[in-house]
Scaffold this motif. Sequence first.
Motif, mmCIF file in Angstrom:
data_model
loop_
_atom_site.group_PDB
_atom_site.id
_atom_site.type_symbol
_atom_site.label_atom_id
_atom_site.label_comp_id
_atom_site.label_asym_id
_atom_site.label_seq_id
_atom_site.Cartn_x
_atom_site.Cartn_y
_atom_site.Cartn_z
ATOM 1 N N GLU A 1 0.698 -1.155 -0.050
ATOM 2 C CA GLU A 1 -0.001 -0.270 0.270
ATOM 3 C C GLU A 1 1.498 1.482 0.145
ATOM 4 O OE1 GLU A 1 -2.765 0.259 3.512
ATOM 5 O OE2 GLU A 1 -2.929 -2.375 3.048
ATOM 6 N N PRO A 2 -0.144 2.785 -0.826
ATOM 7 C CA PRO A 2 1.101 3.211 -0.676
ATOM 8 C C PRO A 2 1.622 4.587 0.738
ATOM 9 C CG PRO A 2 -0.743 3.689 -2.291
ATOM 10 C CD PRO A 2 -1.296 2.918 -1.427
ATOM 11 N N ALA A 3 0.406 4.059 1.505
ATOM 12 C CA ALA A 3 0.580 5.035 2.941
ATOM 13 C C ALA A 3 1.367 3.945 3.533
ATOM 14 C CB ALA A 3 -0.436 4.386 3.820
ATOM 15 N N LEU A 4 1.841 2.214 3.335
ATOM 16 C CA LEU A 4 2.454 1.385 3.829
ATOM 17 C C LEU A 4 4.441 1.827 3.806
ATOM 18 C CD1 LEU A 4 3.872 -0.766 5.868
ATOM 19 C CD2 LEU A 4 3.208 -1.912 4.307
ATOM 20 N N LYS A 5 4.590 2.402 2.246
ATOM 21 C CA LYS A 5 5.417 3.005 1.919
ATOM 22 C C LYS A 5 5.834 3.843 2.723
ATOM 23 C CE LYS A 5 5.461 0.837 -2.718
ATOM 24 N NZ LYS A 5 5.600 1.241 -4.704
ATOM 25 N N GLY A 6 5.247 5.339 2.675
ATOM 26 C CA GLY A 6 5.587 6.047 2.929
ATOM 27 C C GLY A 6 6.160 6.145 5.059
ATOM 28 N N LEU A 7 5.017 5.093 5.520
ATOM 29 C CA LEU A 7 5.937 4.714 7.232
ATOM 30 C C LEU A 7 6.794 3.802 7.072
ATOM 31 C CD1 LEU A 7 2.100 3.553 7.531
ATOM 32 C CD2 LEU A 7 3.872 5.108 8.635
ATOM 33 N N VAL A 8 7.658 3.284 6.111
ATOM 34 C CA VAL A 8 8.949 2.488 5.844
ATOM 35 C C VAL A 8 10.059 4.154 6.143
ATOM 36 C CG1 VAL A 8 10.518 0.961 4.653
ATOM 37 C CG2 VAL A 8 7.885 0.519 4.931
ATOM 38 N N VAL A 9 9.505 4.446 5.272
ATOM 39 C CA VAL A 9 10.527 5.978 4.475
ATOM 40 C C VAL A 9 10.673 6.893 6.096
ATOM 41 C CG1 VAL A 9 11.014 7.720 3.813
ATOM 42 C CG2 VAL A 9 10.020 5.822 2.359
ATOM 43 N N VAL A 10 9.385 6.809 6.740
ATOM 44 C CA VAL A 10 10.062 7.954 7.970
ATOM 45 C C VAL A 10 10.819 7.446 9.113
ATOM 46 C CG1 VAL A 10 7.595 8.519 10.335
ATOM 47 C CG2 VAL A 10 7.142 8.792 7.211
ATOM 48 N N ALA A 11 9.793 5.646 9.152
ATOM 49 C CA ALA A 11 10.758 4.525 10.055
ATOM 50 C C ALA A 11 12.549 5.258 9.424
ATOM 51 C CB ALA A 11 10.211 3.433 10.249
#
Length: 381
Positions: A149-159
């Motif tokens: 999911e696109p939201a999960l991709k963003g969360l990985v970058v933030v993490a």
Amino acid sequence: MAHRLALSTLAATCVLILLGGLVTNTGAALAVPDWPSTFGYNMVLFPWSRMVGGILYEHSHRLMGALVGLLTLALAGALWRAGGRLRRLGLVAVAVVLAQGVLGGLRVVLLEDTLAIIHGSLAQAFFALLAAIALLTAPRGRVAGAPVEPALKGLVVVATALLYAQIVFGALLTHAGRIDLHLAGAVLVFAMVPIVAARLRRTGDAVAAPVSRLLLVLLGVQLLLGVGSFLARFSSLWIPGEQITVTLLPVAHRLVGSLILGAIVVLAVRVSTAETDPQPIDRARRSHAASISGHTGSEPASRTPLQRSHAASLSGHPGPAPTSRTPLQQTRVDRAPRSHAASISGHPESAPTSRTPLQQTHAASISGHPGSEPPARHSLP
């Protein structure tokens, strides 16, 4: 070939970070006062018999750094033949390892703690870069990942950014005593990264799933090491092993931090090459369109006619008439609107055909609008 070189360089860098931690926590950073020579000797030709105490840690750190530099050059040569993105990553690795060597030497010559903070932080970034190269050169890493999911991709970058910030905060704690930033960063890391790792583990990806499981284990180990390091440095509690434990706990804490950063970078690279999962987007669009139009789609097949009628009265959009009505029910439904309209207008459409002449006359007298005249009565003779 490139993948094996990447793994070898990664392993050597792991040992280098371990030795760097020993140099820092034993106070041996300035055991060798000159650079790039060692007590006037060529670094490689320094006598092993004189490598005792702090000199052993510091000079071993220098020798391992030289080995990592040579391995990085060999890796860059192998990646150059691959071309494209791998070639650029190889050049970046060479630039970083050269900068890291210069920073380490200047730290000895200039005696600046700021250089030590940058030196320690850049070492972790170099380790993460090698982890990404190892993934991209692996046969499994060249296969497209599972949709994410696109939201999960963003969360990985933030993490990933959050974890590297925590690495920098750790360097500030080591060299400047800033415990507040490191504790705040730890709270954020343990509030976010386990959730991201758990969601990636459920994707079932051939790379992301096992790396996520490893990341969760490393986070648990890191939490224990962090608590132990804090108690060893900032409390008066007795620690088993005393000085050895006090020295090794932060070293292990720093090393596991490197592994965690490498794991999250591998996950970030993996999800960046994975396809975007379109299903959550399509579902959200359909739900949004339905909420705007007010039409929620077809009626559920399991509803009874009464339930469909009630739902239609609430939404204002009646659905089709039930198909299960009997002829008598359908006649009553058809007659009801006409009777209602006639009662409003005061003009009944026509008298029921089943009425007797007497009933028709009575209805006409009530409404004030006589219909057809009743048949003429015949007088009796």
